[in-house]
Design an enzyme around this catalytic site. Structure first.
Site, PDB file in Angstrom:
ATOM      1  N   GLY A  50       0.842  -1.511  -0.237  1.00 40.25           N
ATOM      2  CA  GLY A  50       0.825   0.514   0.083  1.00 40.25           C
ATOM      3  C   GLY A  50       1.082   1.070  -0.010  1.00 40.25           C
ATOM      4  O   GLY A  50       0.285   2.211   0.005  1.00 40.25           O
ATOM      5  N   GLN A  51       2.248   1.052  -0.258  1.00 39.16           N
ATOM      6  CA  GLN A  51       2.838   2.352  -0.135  1.00 39.16           C
ATOM      7  C   GLN A  51       2.534   2.739  -1.614  1.00 39.16           C
ATOM      8  O   GLN A  51       3.002   2.494  -2.416  1.00 39.16           O
ATOM      9  CB  GLN A  51       4.757   2.185  -0.099  1.00 39.16           C
ATOM     10  CG  GLN A  51       5.177   3.281   0.039  1.00 39.16           C
ATOM     11  CD  GLN A  51       6.718   2.985   0.243  1.00 39.16           C
ATOM     12  OE1 GLN A  51       7.698   1.732   0.549  1.00 39.16           O
ATOM     13  NE2 GLN A  51       7.882   4.180   0.041  1.00 39.16           N
ATOM     14  N   HIS A 105       7.893   6.122   5.050  1.00 41.86           N
ATOM     15  CA  HIS A 105       7.386   7.037   6.406  1.00 41.86           C
ATOM     16  C   HIS A 105       6.662   6.219   6.607  1.00 41.86           C
ATOM     17  O   HIS A 105       6.039   5.130   6.596  1.00 41.86           O
ATOM     18  CB  HIS A 105       6.667   8.041   5.391  1.00 41.86           C
ATOM     19  CG  HIS A 105       5.298   7.788   4.276  1.00 41.86           C
ATOM     20  ND1 HIS A 105       6.005   7.531   2.760  1.00 41.86           N
ATOM     21  CD2 HIS A 105       4.511   7.209   4.423  1.00 41.86           C
ATOM     22  CE1 HIS A 105       4.720   6.330   2.235  1.00 41.86           C
ATOM     23  NE2 HIS A 105       4.074   6.919   3.444  1.00 41.86           N
ATOM     24  N   HIS A 157       3.193   6.225   9.881  1.00 41.15           N
ATOM     25  CA  HIS A 157       2.847   6.669  10.474  1.00 41.15           C
ATOM     26  C   HIS A 157       2.382   6.554  11.382  1.00 41.15           C
ATOM     27  O   HIS A 157       2.336   5.751  12.096  1.00 41.15           O
ATOM     28  CB  HIS A 157       1.244   5.795   9.502  1.00 41.15           C
ATOM     29  CG  HIS A 157       0.873   6.508   7.676  1.00 41.15           C
ATOM     30  ND1 HIS A 157       0.667   7.076   7.214  1.00 41.15           N
ATOM     31  CD2 HIS A 157       2.104   5.432   7.068  1.00 41.15           C
ATOM     32  CE1 HIS A 157       0.020   7.241   5.935  1.00 41.15           C
ATOM     33  NE2 HIS A 157       1.347   5.607   6.055  1.00 41.15           N
ATOM     34  N   VAL A 192       3.569   6.965  -1.505  1.00 41.19           N
ATOM     35  CA  VAL A 192       4.888   7.868  -2.182  1.00 41.19           C
ATOM     36  C   VAL A 192       6.103   7.280  -1.677  1.00 41.19           C
ATOM     37  O   VAL A 192       6.870   6.335  -0.382  1.00 41.19           O
ATOM     38  CB  VAL A 192       4.446   8.790  -0.874  1.00 41.19           C
ATOM     39  CG1 VAL A 192       6.072   9.892  -1.053  1.00 41.19           C
ATOM     40  CG2 VAL A 192       3.596   9.931  -1.468  1.00 41.19           C
TER      41      VAL A 192
END
Ligand code: 5GP
Ligand code: ZN
Length: 143
Positions: A93-94, A100, A102, A96
C-alpha cells in the site's frame, strides 16, 4: 533529494508542510489527507524509497521521533491510542516512494481495526513451517 518527491519537497521547505517535529536525520509532518485528526508522517530527511534503503542512523532517528511524538499527538487530539506503522512497498500500500511511518490516532469506537487487518486473512502455517522460516531469516542475517 528526489525532485519529484513531495516528501523531499516538504523536508527542503519547498512544499508547504505542517512540520510537527524534527531531528538530525528525520522530519515529522501532518498527513495532508488524514485518517484521523493528528495523523502524522515521519520520514528520513534523505530520499529512501523503502525501509531497507534507509541507514541504521536514519531508521533510529525516525523511530526516535515516533517515540517522542506519538504520546504528544495522542494528548493533543485527546486520542485513546494510536496505530503506528508503515506500508513498505507498493504491494503493502505504499503510494509515496519515500519511506514514511504513520502515526494514526485512534479513538474508542472509531470503527477501525488492528494492524493485522492490513494483511487480509491469517496465514495457515504449521509449527514446522514457522521453525523453517525462523531458521532461514536467522541464516540470512537476523539475530
Ligand atoms: P502511503 O500509502 O504511501 O503509506 O501513504 C502516503 C500518505 O502520504 C497518505 O496518507 C497521503 O495522504 C500522504 N500524502 C501524500 N502526498 C502528500 C503531501 O504532499 N503532503 C502530505 N503532508 N501528505 C501527503
Ligand atoms: Zn523523497
Amino acid at each position: 533529494m528526489s525532485t519529484d518527491c513531495p516528501f523531499c519537497g516538504i523536508v527542503a521547505g519547498e512544499i508547504p508542510g505542517r512540520i510537527v517535529g524534527e531531528n538530525d536525520h528525520a522530519v515529522a509532518f501532518l498527513d495532508a489527507n488524514p485518517m484521523a485528526p493528528g495523523h502524522t508522517l515521519v520520514v528520513p530527511r534523505e530520499h529512501r524509497e523503502r525501509l531497507a534503503d534507509a541507514t541504521e542512523t536514519e531508521v533510529t532517528a525516525v523511530f526516535s521521533l515516533l517515540h517522542e511524538l506519538a504520546p504528544e499527538i495522542e494528548t493533543t487530539v485527546d486520542a485513546d491510542g494510536a496505530t503506528v506503522g508503515l506500508n513498505d512497498g507498493s504491494t503493502a500500500g505504499q503510494e509515496v516512494p519515500h519511506t514514511h511511518a504513520h502515526v494514526i490516532p485512534r479513538f474508542d469506537g472509531d470503527g477501525g481495526g488492528s494492524i493485522h487487518v492490513a494483511a487480509g486473512s491469517p496465514a495457515d502455517l504449521s509449527d514446522a513451517e514457522l521453525d523453517e522460516i525462523a531458521d532461514e531469516v536467522t541464516a540470512d542475517g537476523g539475530d
